[in-house]
Design a protein around this motif. Sequence first.
Motif, PDB file in Angstrom:
ATOM      1  N   GLU A   1       0.850  -1.180   0.000  1.00  0.00           N
ATOM      2  CA  GLU A   1       0.000   0.000   0.000  1.00  0.00           C
ATOM      3  C   GLU A   1       0.887   1.232   0.000  1.00  0.00           C
ATOM      4  O   GLU A   1       1.799   1.348   0.815  1.00  0.00           O
ATOM      5  N   LYS A   2       0.626   2.146  -0.929  1.00  0.00           N
ATOM      6  CA  LYS A   2       1.553   3.256  -1.082  1.00  0.00           C
ATOM      7  C   LYS A   2       0.934   4.642  -0.937  1.00  0.00           C
ATOM      8  O   LYS A   2       1.627   5.589  -0.603  1.00  0.00           O
ATOM      9  N   CYS A   3      -0.324   4.797  -1.242  1.00  0.00           N
ATOM     10  CA  CYS A   3      -0.900   6.149  -1.282  1.00  0.00           C
ATOM     11  C   CYS A   3      -2.337   6.093  -0.801  1.00  0.00           C
ATOM     12  O   CYS A   3      -3.066   5.182  -1.150  1.00  0.00           O
ATOM     13  N   SER A   4      -2.733   7.059   0.017  1.00  0.00           N
ATOM     14  CA  SER A   4      -4.101   7.117   0.523  1.00  0.00           C
ATOM     15  C   SER A   4      -4.907   8.184  -0.207  1.00  0.00           C
ATOM     16  O   SER A   4      -5.971   8.567   0.261  1.00  0.00           O
ATOM     17  N   LEU A   5      -4.370   8.674  -1.323  1.00  0.00           N
ATOM     18  CA  LEU A   5      -5.081   9.677  -2.140  1.00  0.00           C
ATOM     19  C   LEU A   5      -5.530  10.862  -1.282  1.00  0.00           C
ATOM     20  O   LEU A   5      -6.686  11.241  -1.315  1.00  0.00           O
ATOM     21  N   CYS A   6      -4.615  11.413  -0.518  1.00  0.00           N
ATOM     22  CA  CYS A   6      -5.027  12.471   0.411  1.00  0.00           C
ATOM     23  C   CYS A   6      -5.271  13.802  -0.290  1.00  0.00           C
ATOM     24  O   CYS A   6      -5.863  14.705   0.275  1.00  0.00           O
ATOM     25  N   GLY A   7      -4.772  13.930  -1.517  1.00  0.00           N
ATOM     26  CA  GLY A   7      -5.053  15.160  -2.271  1.00  0.00           C
ATOM     27  C   GLY A   7      -4.156  16.324  -1.905  1.00  0.00           C
ATOM     28  O   GLY A   7      -4.397  17.454  -2.333  1.00  0.00           O
ATOM     29  N   ASP A   8      -3.124  16.057  -1.124  1.00  0.00           N
ATOM     30  CA  ASP A   8      -2.265  17.143  -0.640  1.00  0.00           C
ATOM     31  C   ASP A   8      -0.903  16.489  -0.417  1.00  0.00           C
ATOM     32  O   ASP A   8      -0.497  16.242   0.696  1.00  0.00           O
ATOM     33  N   CYS A   9      -0.229  16.206  -1.521  1.00  0.00           N
ATOM     34  CA  CYS A   9       0.890  15.260  -1.478  1.00  0.00           C
ATOM     35  C   CYS A   9       2.155  15.860  -0.871  1.00  0.00           C
ATOM     36  O   CYS A   9       2.584  16.944  -1.236  1.00  0.00           O
ATOM     37  N   ILE A  10       2.727  15.117   0.042  1.00  0.00           N
ATOM     38  CA  ILE A  10       3.889  15.613   0.782  1.00  0.00           C
ATOM     39  C   ILE A  10       5.167  14.877   0.385  1.00  0.00           C
ATOM     40  O   ILE A  10       6.239  15.105   0.936  1.00  0.00           O
ATOM     41  N   LEU A  11       5.057  13.995  -0.619  1.00  0.00           N
ATOM     42  CA  LEU A  11       6.205  13.146  -0.985  1.00  0.00           C
ATOM     43  C   LEU A  11       7.478  13.926  -1.300  1.00  0.00           C
ATOM     44  O   LEU A  11       8.577  13.433  -1.057  1.00  0.00           O
ATOM     45  N   ASN A  12       7.342  15.155  -1.837  1.00  0.00           N
ATOM     46  CA  ASN A  12       8.543  15.908  -2.198  1.00  0.00           C
ATOM     47  C   ASN A  12       9.389  16.274  -0.982  1.00  0.00           C
ATOM     48  O   ASN A  12      10.579  16.532  -1.106  1.00  0.00           O
TER      49      ASN A  12
ATOM     50  N   ILE B   1       8.646   8.896   0.356  1.00  0.00           N
ATOM     51  CA  ILE B   1       8.016   7.845   1.169  1.00  0.00           C
ATOM     52  C   ILE B   1       6.801   8.479   1.848  1.00  0.00           C
ATOM     53  O   ILE B   1       6.931   9.507   2.509  1.00  0.00           O
ATOM     54  N   CYS B   2       5.633   7.872   1.687  1.00  0.00           N
ATOM     55  CA  CYS B   2       4.400   8.527   2.160  1.00  0.00           C
ATOM     56  C   CYS B   2       4.126   8.220   3.631  1.00  0.00           C
ATOM     57  O   CYS B   2       3.804   7.086   3.976  1.00  0.00           O
ATOM     58  N   PRO B   3       4.197   9.213   4.502  1.00  0.00           N
ATOM     59  CA  PRO B   3       3.891   8.964   5.918  1.00  0.00           C
ATOM     60  C   PRO B   3       2.392   8.838   6.162  1.00  0.00           C
ATOM     61  O   PRO B   3       1.976   8.171   7.102  1.00  0.00           O
ATOM     62  N   VAL B   4       1.586   9.476   5.327  1.00  0.00           N
ATOM     63  CA  VAL B   4       0.134   9.397   5.509  1.00  0.00           C
ATOM     64  C   VAL B   4      -0.299   7.924   5.429  1.00  0.00           C
ATOM     65  O   VAL B   4      -1.149   7.466   6.180  1.00  0.00           O
ATOM     66  N   THR B   5       0.330   7.184   4.532  1.00  0.00           N
ATOM     67  CA  THR B   5      -0.044   5.795   4.296  1.00  0.00           C
ATOM     68  C   THR B   5       0.834   4.809   5.066  1.00  0.00           C
ATOM     69  O   THR B   5       0.352   3.785   5.541  1.00  0.00           O
ATOM     70  N   ASN B   6       2.113   5.129   5.197  1.00  0.00           N
ATOM     71  CA  ASN B   6       3.043   4.139   5.762  1.00  0.00           C
ATOM     72  C   ASN B   6       3.317   4.277   7.246  1.00  0.00           C
ATOM     73  O   ASN B   6       3.864   3.369   7.860  1.00  0.00           O
TER      74      ASN B   6
HETATM   75  S1  SF4 Z   1       1.008  12.275   0.688  1.00  0.00           S
HETATM   76 FE1  SF4 Z   1       0.759  10.080   0.558  1.00  0.00          FE
HETATM   77  S2  SF4 Z   1      -1.462   9.788   0.575  1.00  0.00           S
HETATM   78 FE2  SF4 Z   1      -1.122  11.910   0.080  1.00  0.00          FE
HETATM   79  S3  SF4 Z   1      -1.108  11.932  -2.170  1.00  0.00           S
HETATM   80 FE3  SF4 Z   1       1.029  11.772  -1.495  1.00  0.00          FE
HETATM   81  S4  SF4 Z   1       1.429   9.569  -1.516  1.00  0.00           S
HETATM   82 FE4  SF4 Z   1      -0.799   9.819  -1.560  1.00  0.00          FE
END
Ligand code: SF4
Lengths: 285, 214
Positions: free
Chosen positions: B128-139, B144-149
Amino acid sequence: MSKLAEKLIAGEFVVTAEVAPPKGVDLDGVLATAACFPPEVVAVNVTDNQGANMRMAPLVVAALLHQGGVEPVLQMTCRDRNRMALQSDLLGAAAFGIKNLLLLSGDHPRFGDHPHARGVFDLDSVQLLQAADRLTAGQDLAGRPLAGSPAFFGGAAVSPQAEPFELMFQKFRKKVEAGARFFQTQAVFCEAPLTRFMEQAAPLRVPVLLGVLLLKNARMARFVHEHVPGVRVPEHLIDRLDGAADPLEEGVRIARETVRLARRHCQGVHLMTLGCEDRISEILC
Amino acid sequence: MIISRQKDKEDLLRHLEGKHKVFLVGCGACATVCKSGGEEEVSQMQEWLVSTGREVTGSVVIDEACHIMRAGRDLRHNRSAVGEADALMVMTCGAGIQSISSHTEKRVIGALDSLFLGNVRRLGQYEEKCSLCGDCILNETAGICPVTNCAKGLLNGPCGGMEEGKCESDRDLDCAWMLIYERLSRQGRKGVFARVVPAKDWGHRHQPGRHKIR
Ligand code: SF4
Ligand code: SF4
């Protein structure tokens, strides 16, 4: 201003302790415990569904303590409430005259007594500190003005021995930046890691109360060492407890030494005596 | 990719009660890669349905079943087989199932459970990699997505439960914040540790969502 804030600002060495709300509606135990703390204890933490185990609302217990003349530190975690509930509870706390807060992320529901609960974590501990700070400045998190603002003294937790040090420290720094006015630490038993932490923390100029956990016997010490994140109990202390004729007596001695350690490095201690509150005076002497 | 898995046959039998003629729909995208609703699985499902005494009036594997127009077109191409059926059994993610149900008044039986948005490591092993939060913090988090991981979805660093890089919620899992910290350190930057990340804007996730992006 709370007594806790006053004393910390005045540079006095402060002592806090803690109680847990009842699992049920019988408040006699917790109120009796709080009433028998010696006068050196400035404020008493009230834990919030500690270990993700459901108990009475800490806000209510803290309000009762306050009414009974015991200054509370209201603990609040992000696990069970979203940002609206957290803020409204904070305003409610202010109405009761509660000023001291300890703001935490909270333990994961998985290991508590409601493992199937949905953890909320709408805010994290840093953001909850920001929220309390905003409220104190007369605004909610959405930027709306408040009719009368609280005067909170918001604190946070830190584990000085957590590894990697730099990762833990970055979070600590963020908490200070977000408005933490004091810290209570996870239990620490040795000087070297404490010195390291306090040296790095010194420039941030925020008071740190060292967590002092009363070890009751070797078995408990070993358990804490193995299972409590960020806490290390050195082997020589476990040996001391193991060899002692009266392990609790030895534990009190160790706690007393840890308080002395805190007097050298920190601005106070936070005592975790787990039912042995009657030994607090000895620990402090 | 949307990771999906077939529902229990028991469960499907309950939904199939009283339905004797079935039209089958698969998806050429995610469900094919997950081996839950591609050509092969559709034909296995057909065999199974026949073994339960049912008739399969026809089947189609749509390129991307979630594409509403394409799904409509493919159903029209199979008008008579669809018309004959008592029910459509749809082997796609939930979006695909609703794309089909928007084109027919007939009973639609979803045959898959949509699990999450994630990656395939190898067949049957998904992450599982992304929770589609609509406000992406990956940059800021070294990708690595903390919202999901992170088990608590924290945004400002690890909780006090982290121990030797492992997560409080499950000691077999790496703490997402440890991974983020390590990768940021290797890249020689502070990333998310350079600022206090404010409370997340969950407004992007308000339901029901309507999105027009150009
Ligand atoms: S921060 Fe995480 S959950 Fe939100 S869009 Fe980016 S990858 Fe998806
Ligand atoms: S240990 Fe790490 S991944 Fe687990 S909840 Fe805490 S911060 Fe999140």
